[in-house]
Each structure stands twice: as structure tokens, then as C-alpha cells.
Design an enzyme around this catalytic site. Structure first.
Site, short mmCIF file in Angstrom:
data_model
loop_
_atom_site.label_atom_id
_atom_site.label_comp_id
_atom_site.label_asym_id
_atom_site.label_seq_id
_atom_site.Cartn_x
_atom_site.Cartn_y
_atom_site.Cartn_z
N LYS A 1 50.88 47.42 38.01
CA LYS A 1 49.99 47.96 38.98
C LYS A 1 50.53 49.25 39.68
O LYS A 1 51.83 49.51 39.51
CB LYS A 1 49.95 46.74 39.81
N ARG B 1 44.38 34.12 34.48
CA ARG B 1 43.46 33.51 33.94
C ARG B 1 44.19 32.99 32.44
O ARG B 1 43.62 31.53 32.04
CB ARG B 1 42.08 34.27 33.19
N1 BES Z 1 46.34 38.64 41.19
C1 BES Z 1 45.34 39.71 40.61
C2 BES Z 1 44.16 39.72 41.54
C3 BES Z 1 44.12 40.32 42.83
C4 BES Z 1 44.48 41.82 42.80
C5 BES Z 1 43.99 39.54 43.91
C6 BES Z 1 44.51 42.27 44.22
C7 BES Z 1 44.04 40.31 45.28
C8 BES Z 1 44.07 41.58 45.20
C9 BES Z 1 45.28 39.49 39.25
O1 BES Z 1 46.08 38.95 38.86
C10 BES Z 1 44.58 40.67 38.74
O2 BES Z 1 45.62 41.64 38.59
N2 BES Z 1 43.71 40.87 38.15
C11 BES Z 1 43.23 42.10 37.65
C12 BES Z 1 42.15 41.88 36.58
C13 BES Z 1 41.86 43.10 35.75
C14 BES Z 1 42.96 43.64 34.95
C15 BES Z 1 40.86 42.56 34.79
C16 BES Z 1 42.31 42.73 38.73
O3 BES Z 1 41.48 42.37 39.48
O4 BES Z 1 42.33 44.22 38.87
MN MN Z 2 47.36 40.45 37.83
#
Ligand code: BES
Ligand code: MN
Ligand code: ZN
Length: 517
Positions: free
Chosen positions: A275, A349
């Protein structure tokens, strides 16, 4: 905070402060009128000067009110009488507690719950009063070296004419408050403290306190179960992963349990698909689903609800590292389905897939997973509603209704097979990402593949589990929704026999209709 009920007239309460409501246009609520009469028109005199407009959220603290036993009188605005409903009531209660916390009062008696509400009864009002008061007085200062000097409100008495039903409603609200506090504490704790091992310890401690059964599976046991998806996520970290299982048994042995499955990523760096650094600290909250499972069990156990609940928490960290899973890797989940991991940041997931398969062994009546799953859900619904998905319309409606009741609302999103196209993989049974469009939906469609054997719902709480900015912190959501859902199930099962068969067959019909995807 300690809660109690009180039946005395407001002017007789010997607390540090009594709380009474005033509508817009200087119109006194019934308890305020009693205080006004006892004080020979003192309140109406003050209001005539225009010091309180009566807007919802406004308040005015008075000292030395004649004819009143309490040290202080807090007037709180209730808004327009014609518009006084559950929203205004909750807002008024919240601002009352804030004003009390800032005053010198350590004990108070609130006379707001008996003010007639357009859309709810007194029992609802009492339960909400306790839950809202507990929520509004929460602070997280356990990691400050010097504890801020806070006298704070210690006891709150709530007016209830019917003492027995009143105390039961207040007790339920206080139990929800305690569950929310636990979920908030766990969410607010940083990831160097709140590790998977720490979550397991807290689960065991909860189990000891309430005599629940608790089992913690380590990675070796997960390997034996062939949890290839969960184990792929934890490969990059040195923190050992844990699968935490808790049993609350409040109903008969033959009563099938509701399974609550929580995403417990104690920190989500994204892994190799790392990230950006801005706001990455917020990924300590990525275990909020797990926190809500523990919080709900805390509330349910305090209420001694007549339901059976299994809590399942998939806890691990998502880190990059020499051994970490890489984009393009293909793993085999516990269900046997193979997954092409195209983005290691779509880890929630993956851990949930195996936790859902694990839930099958409990032959659950329903399974609800709770997860801070997608940033896309934040874009879709913001911080107001949690995203709700279900393979069963009856279950979806129970949860939506519980959300309305508790003001911890959810909004149903589609699980149509059309979206499955996006997560097809030419190399494996399924891909773990489906591109940018409808990101929250495709994540839910992915989970649905691991929930085919039971009635299932998924709550995406990415937007609702915590707040950013100046008032940052965990919200404890969706503990109120989940607890209310279980309360409604327990109350329905305890309802007198005649109403039961009718209700059941109606539920069955909608259930069947809902299964057609
Ligand atoms: N924990 C995150 C989701 C999230 C991100 C919640 C920001 C709240 C704020 C999750 O594990 C994630 O990183 N999801 C990705 C999925 C994508 C790679 C398909 C996302 O939402 O960017
Ligand atoms: Mn994630
Ligand atoms: Zn995550």
C-alpha cells in the site's frame, strides 16, 4: 459507567445533575414542566431570556435551581416536537452525556426516555439511552503515560415508570455498550500490541469471564486442515497466525448456532502489492471484524441471551517478506477451490474463505462474516451504512431490520451472478480480484463461493468500523447490529407458540425466493 433506573419525580432526584428536555419554541417536556412547577417558574424564566433555542444537540447547565434536590439541572434541546423521533432522541441523549462529562457531575438522572417518540416505544428509548451514553463517554487513554485527570460521569439513572421492564431494557443497552467498548479497545490498540496472539489471549480471557469454550488453532493445525488461502496471507510475517474459535451456548444443545466470522488482519501493509504510506496507520483497524465478533459475544454473554453462537476469527498479519506470497501465485483453499492471487492486498477474502469453510463443521443456522474488506465499499456507502450481501433474502432482512433498530445501519448490495465474470481466472478456479468496477461486490461474490453450504451474509464494514481525522478511533460497529440481530432471534424463539408456525413458514418462503441467484 454504571446504569440504574429511577422512578422518582425529577425535582426529587438527589443526583449531581438531572437532565430534562425542552422543545423548540421554549416548549417544556413533561419532566421539565414538573421541574418548572417545583421551582416556581424558574425554567420558563430562564428560557424567556432566549438562552436555549431548543435545537437538537444544544444544552444549558443551570445551578442552584430552587425547589430541586439535585445540584444541577441540564436542559437539553429536543428540536421541534412534531419531528421528535429516534434520530433526535439519540442526538439529544448524546449531547446530554457530552455536557455531563464536561460538567463536574459524577452522577446524573436523565428524564428523556419517557418523552413520547413518534416511531419507538419506551423500552427502545431506555435501551438506546444506555447504549448511547456508554458510546459517548468512551475514551481510549490506556496508552498515555499520564492518565488525563477526568472525573467524568460515573453513574447514570434513567427514568423508568415500569421498573422491571425498564431495568431489563437498560441492562440490554449497557451490555451493548460493553460489547462496543471492547470492540473499540481492540480496534484502537496498535498492531505492535494487538497481534494475532494478543487477540487469542483476549478471546481466552473473555471465555474465562463468561464460561465460554475457546479453542485457538495454530499454523500447524491450519496446515492439517489444508487452509492454503489463510496460510498464504501469513507467509510474509513473523507473527504467528491464529484461528480463534469461541462457543457461547445460551440455548438448547439441538439449537443450531449462528456463526460469526471475523476478519482479523492485525495489520494490512498490502503485502508484496504494498500500500502507499499515506494513512497506512489506519490498517491497524483491519481486525475490526474480529473485534466485533468478540464485542458481540461480550454483549450476548452479559445478556445471557437464549441463542447459540460460534465466533470464528481468522487472525494474521499481511506483510511483505522473503517468504511472502507473490502476485500470480496459485493456492488451494480448504474448500479445494484453487485461487489465483493477483493482488496480495486482497487478503481479507483469502483468510475468510478458509474460515467460512471451517464454519461448515458447526452446521450453523446462519453464518455472518464481518470484514473491513474493500476501499470500494467506503466509496459506495461512506461511513453511514455497512455493505450487506446475502445468499438468503430472509436473513438479509433480519439484518437490515436489526440495523434500523439499533441505528447501526446496513444497506443491501447485489450478489448477482453477472458480477462473477470479473473474478474468472484462466489458470485457477477463481481470481482474488475483479478489477476496479464494483470492487465491494466482486469481493462479496468471491466469498459467496465459500458459503454455498449455508445461509450466509457478509458485512463490509470498511467505511463504518473507524473514524479518521481529529476524532479518529474505532466505532465498535457493527456490534449493536449483530447483538440486536441475535436478540431478535432469541426473542422470536421465546415468543408464545401460536405466532411461531406462521412466522416460520413466511420466513421459509422468502428464503427460497432469495436463494435463486
Ligand atoms: N483492508 C483493506 C480494505 C480497506 C482499505 C478498508 C482502505 C478501509 C480502507 C483490504 O484488505 C484491501 O486492501 N482491499 C483492497 C482490495 C483490492 C486490492 C482489490 C482495496 O480495497 O483496495
Ligand atoms: Mn488489503
Ligand atoms: Zn485488509
Amino acid at each position: 459507567m454504571e446504569f440504574s433506573t429511577i422512578a422518582d419525580a425529577p425535582e426529587k432526584s438527589r443526583s449531581d445533575c438531572i437532565v430534562v428536555g425542552v422543545f423548540e419554541g421554549n416548549e417544556l417536556s413533561e419532566p421539565a414542566r414538573l421541574v418548572d412547577r417545583a421551582s416556581k417558574g424558574f425554567l420558563s424564566g430562564v428560557l424567556k431570556h432566549g438562552d436555549l433555542e431548543g435545537r437538537v444537540g444544544s444544552s444549558l447547565l443551570l445551578h442552584n435551581v430552587p425547589g430541586v434536590a439535585a445540584t444541577r439541572v441540564l436542559l437539553v434541546g429536543l428540536g421541534k416536537r412534531a419531528e421528535f423521533g429516534s434520530r433526535a432522541y439519540r442526538d439529544a441523549m448524546r449531547s446530554a452525556v457530552r455536557a455531563l462529562t464536561d460538567s463536574g457531575a459524577t452522577s446524573a438522572a436523565a428524564y428523556l426516555a419517557q418523552v413520547p417518540l413518534a416511531d419507538r416505544d419506551v423500552r427502545w428509548a431506555l435501551q438506546q439511552a444506555a447504549a448511547v451514553a456508554s458510546d459517548a463517554s468512551y475514551r481510549f487513554d490506556q496508552l498515555k503515560s499520564k492518565k488525563p485527570d477526568r472525573r467524568g460521569l460515573k453513574t447514570l439513572a434513567l427514568q423508568a415508570d415500569d421498573a422491571r421492564n425498564g431495568a431489563a431494557a437498560v441492562g440490554r443497552g449497557a451490555a451493548i455498550g460493553a460489547g462496543v467498548s471492547l470492540a473499540k479497545d481492540l480496534g484502537n490498540l496498535p498492531s505492535n500490541i494487538c497481534t494475532p496472539t494478543y487477540l487469542a489471549r483476549r478471546a481466552q480471557e473473555l471465555a474465562r469471564r463468561h464460561k465460554l469454550e475457546c479453542q485457538v488453532l495454530d499454523e500447524r493445525e491450519m496446515e492439517k486442515l489444508a487452509m492454503g488461502a489463510l496460510l498464504a496471507v501469513t507467509r510474509g510475517t513473523r507473527e504467528p497466525a491464529k484461528l480463534i474459535v469461541l462457543h457461547y451456548r445460551g440455548a438448547g444443545r439441538k439449537d443450531k448456532p449462528v456463526a460469526l466470522v471475523g476478519k482479523g488482519i492485525t495489520f494490512d501493509t498490502g503485502g508484496i502489492s504494498i500500500k502507499p504510506s499515506a494513512e497506512m496507520d489506519e490498517m491497524k483497524y483491519d481486525m475490526s471484524g474480529a473485534g466485533s465478533v468478540l464485542g458481540t459475544l461480550e454483549a450476548v454473554a452479559r445478556m445471557k441471551l437464549a441463542v447459540n453462537v460460534v465466533g470464528i476469527i481468522a487472525a494474521c498479519e499481511n506483510m511483505p517478506g522473503g517468504n511472502a506470497v507473490k502476485p500470480g501465485d496459485i493456492v488451494t483453499s480448504m474448500s479445494g477451490q484453487t485461487i489465483e492471487i493477483l493482488n496480495t492486498d486482497a487478503e481479507g477474502r483469502l483468510v475468510l474463505a478458509d474460515a467460512l469453510t471451517y464454519a461448515e463443521r458447526f452446521e450453523p443456522a446462519a453464518v455472518i462474516d464481518i470484514a473491513t474488506l474493500t476501499g470500494a465499499c467506503v466509496i459506495a456507502l461512506g461511513s453511514v451504512a455497512s455493505g450487506l450481501y446475502s445468499n438468503d433474502e430472509g436473513l438479509a432482512h433480519e439484518l437490515l431490520d436489526a440495523g434500523q433498530q439499533s441505528w447501526d445501519r446496513a444497506w443491501q448490495m447485489p450478489l448477482w451472478p453477472d458480477y462473477d465474470e470479473q473474478i474468472k481466472s484462466p489458470f485457477a478456479d477463481v481470481a482474488n480480484v475483479g478489477g476496479r468496477p464494483a470492487g465491494s461486490v466482486t469481493a462479496a461474490c468471491f466469498l459467496a463461493r465459500f458459503a454455498r453450504k449455508f445461509r450466509w451474509a457478509h458485512l463490509d464494514i470498511a467505511g463504518t468500523a473507524w473514524r479518521s481525522g481529529k476524532d479518529k478511533g474505532s466505532t465498535g460497529r457493527p456490534v449493536p447490529l449483530l447483538t440486536t440481530f441475535l436478540m431478535q432471534r432469541a426473542d422470536a424463539a421465546a415468543a408464545p407458540a401460536p405466532s411461531r408456525p406462521a412466522k416460520r413458514s413466511a420466513a421459509k418462503k422468502t428464503r427460497k425466493a432469495g436463494r435463486k441467484r
